[in-house]
Design a protein around this motif. Structure first.
Motif, PDB file in Angstrom:
ATOM      1  N   GLY A  59       0.820  -1.309   0.056  1.00 19.14           N
ATOM      2  CA  GLY A  59      -0.134  -0.214   0.027  1.00 19.14           C
ATOM      3  C   GLY A  59       0.702   1.388   0.013  1.00 19.14           C
ATOM      4  O   GLY A  59       0.329   2.261  -0.387  1.00 19.14           O
ATOM      5  N   LYS A  60       2.054   1.235   0.299  1.00 23.80           N
ATOM      6  CA  LYS A  60       2.820   2.451   0.447  1.00 23.80           C
ATOM      7  C   LYS A  60       3.385   2.728  -0.806  1.00 23.80           C
ATOM      8  O   LYS A  60       3.778   3.833  -0.975  1.00 23.80           O
ATOM      9  N   ILE A  61       2.995   2.006  -1.903  1.00 23.07           N
ATOM     10  CA  ILE A  61       3.373   2.197  -3.333  1.00 23.07           C
ATOM     11  C   ILE A  61       2.398   3.486  -3.731  1.00 23.07           C
ATOM     12  O   ILE A  61       2.795   4.499  -4.423  1.00 23.07           O
ATOM     13  N   GLY A  62       1.286   3.326  -3.571  1.00 18.83           N
ATOM     14  CA  GLY A  62       0.226   4.246  -4.061  1.00 18.83           C
ATOM     15  C   GLY A  62      -1.134   3.771  -3.664  1.00 18.83           C
ATOM     16  O   GLY A  62      -1.223   2.706  -3.184  1.00 18.83           O
ATOM     17  N   ASN A  63      -1.899   4.574  -4.421  1.00 17.83           N
ATOM     18  CA  ASN A  63      -3.593   3.918  -4.452  1.00 17.83           C
ATOM     19  C   ASN A  63      -3.819   2.735  -5.381  1.00 17.83           C
ATOM     20  O   ASN A  63      -2.661   2.263  -5.787  1.00 17.83           O
ATOM     21  N   ALA A  64      -4.940   2.344  -5.180  1.00 19.21           N
ATOM     22  CA  ALA A  64      -5.267   1.016  -6.040  1.00 19.21           C
ATOM     23  C   ALA A  64      -4.790   1.102  -7.289  1.00 19.21           C
ATOM     24  O   ALA A  64      -4.428   0.027  -8.278  1.00 19.21           O
ATOM     25  N   VAL A  65      -5.210   2.318  -8.260  1.00 15.47           N
ATOM     26  CA  VAL A  65      -4.575   2.459  -9.565  1.00 15.47           C
ATOM     27  C   VAL A  65      -3.345   2.118  -9.577  1.00 15.47           C
ATOM     28  O   VAL A  65      -2.794   1.534 -10.538  1.00 15.47           O
ATOM     29  N   ARG A  69      -1.391  -1.004 -11.680  1.00 14.06           N
ATOM     30  CA  ARG A  69      -0.593  -0.915 -12.790  1.00 14.06           C
ATOM     31  C   ARG A  69       0.697  -1.446 -12.671  1.00 14.06           C
ATOM     32  O   ARG A  69       1.494  -2.073 -13.499  1.00 14.06           O
ATOM     33  N   ALA A  70       1.331  -1.368 -11.369  1.00 10.87           N
ATOM     34  CA  ALA A  70       2.592  -2.111 -11.131  1.00 10.87           C
ATOM     35  C   ALA A  70       2.526  -3.527 -11.299  1.00 10.87           C
ATOM     36  O   ALA A  70       3.281  -4.208 -11.797  1.00 10.87           O
ATOM     37  N   ARG A  71       1.504  -4.204 -11.027  1.00 11.76           N
ATOM     38  CA  ARG A  71       1.199  -5.494 -11.158  1.00 11.76           C
ATOM     39  C   ARG A  71       1.098  -5.855 -12.407  1.00 11.76           C
ATOM     40  O   ARG A  71       1.626  -6.870 -12.832  1.00 11.76           O
ATOM     41  N   VAL A  94       8.560  -8.188  -5.966  1.00 11.74           N
ATOM     42  CA  VAL A  94       7.993  -7.235  -5.120  1.00 11.74           C
ATOM     43  C   VAL A  94       8.240  -5.808  -5.582  1.00 11.74           C
ATOM     44  O   VAL A  94       9.440  -5.601  -5.765  1.00 11.74           O
ATOM     45  N   ALA A  95       7.139  -4.917  -5.810  1.00  9.90           N
ATOM     46  CA  ALA A  95       7.419  -3.624  -6.353  1.00  9.90           C
ATOM     47  C   ALA A  95       7.916  -2.776  -5.259  1.00  9.90           C
ATOM     48  O   ALA A  95       7.385  -2.738  -4.068  1.00  9.90           O
ATOM     49  N   ARG A  96       8.745  -1.975  -5.866  1.00 11.52           N
ATOM     50  CA  ARG A  96       9.374  -0.825  -4.843  1.00 11.52           C
ATOM     51  C   ARG A  96       8.866   0.371  -5.010  1.00 11.52           C
ATOM     52  O   ARG A  96       8.281   0.673  -6.316  1.00 11.52           O
ATOM     53  N   PRO A  97       8.711   1.204  -4.332  1.00 11.11           N
ATOM     54  CA  PRO A  97       8.254   2.569  -4.389  1.00 11.11           C
ATOM     55  C   PRO A  97       8.735   3.195  -5.819  1.00 11.11           C
ATOM     56  O   PRO A  97       8.157   4.183  -6.496  1.00 11.11           O
ATOM     57  N   SER A  98       9.861   2.949  -6.135  1.00  3.66           N
ATOM     58  CA  SER A  98      10.362   3.672  -7.452  1.00  3.66           C
ATOM     59  C   SER A  98       9.705   3.366  -8.644  1.00  3.66           C
ATOM     60  O   SER A  98       9.784   3.966  -9.656  1.00  3.66           O
ATOM     61  N   ILE A  99       8.819   2.377  -8.793  1.00  2.00           N
ATOM     62  CA  ILE A  99       8.096   1.819  -9.883  1.00  2.00           C
ATOM     63  C   ILE A  99       6.894   2.786 -10.408  1.00  2.00           C
ATOM     64  O   ILE A  99       6.644   2.703 -11.412  1.00  2.00           O
TER      65      ILE A  99
END
Length: 127
Positions: A59-65, A69-71, A94-99
């Motif tokens: 969840g710290k990556i951003g909102n659901a949208v 998109r990252a997935r 695992v997506a990092r915030p930089s994605i």
């Protein structure tokens, strides 16, 4: 004409890691490498089995949208290059915030760099 038609690249339900215990097994028993916008955890499987992918977006990556998109970007990178793996494996990305804000080409580049560094890509297909 064409010598051989290319094999269809699919990402079916059978090639997904869905159970929590499978995610945990890949993280505990496998190896780990962080490169660019993703972290890869993998566990080698016996030959003859199919490679599987699990994707984690916190969840710290951003909102659901943003998370969706990252997935999608990580799944598509795996789908296109799943036949280039040296051997079958369970792969957890695992997506990092930089994605956030990256395009497909950037995510694919990080994905391939991770596979190369870990020795999971076939030698003839290294770019």
């Amino acid at each position: 004409m064409a010598a051989e038609t290319p094999k269809r690249l699919r990402f079916s339900r059978a090639t997904r890691i869905k159970q929590g215990r499978d995610f945990a097994r890949a993280r505990q028993e496998g190896e780990r490498l962080a490169t660019g916008c993703l972290i890869a955890n993998w566990r080698k499987l016996p030959s003859g089995s199919a490679s599987r992918l699990g994707v984690i977006t916190a969840g710290k990556i951003g909102n659901a949208v943003v998370r969706t998109r990252a997935r999608r970007l990580m799944r598509e990178s795996f789908r296109l290059h799943q036949n280039e793996l040296v051997q079958p494996l369970d792969l957890v990305l695992v997506a990092r915030p930089s994605i956030v804000g990256k395009g497909f080409a950037d995510v694919e580049k990080d994905f391939l760099t991770t596979l190369r560094k870990s020795g999971l890509l076939k030698e003839t297909l290294k770019r």
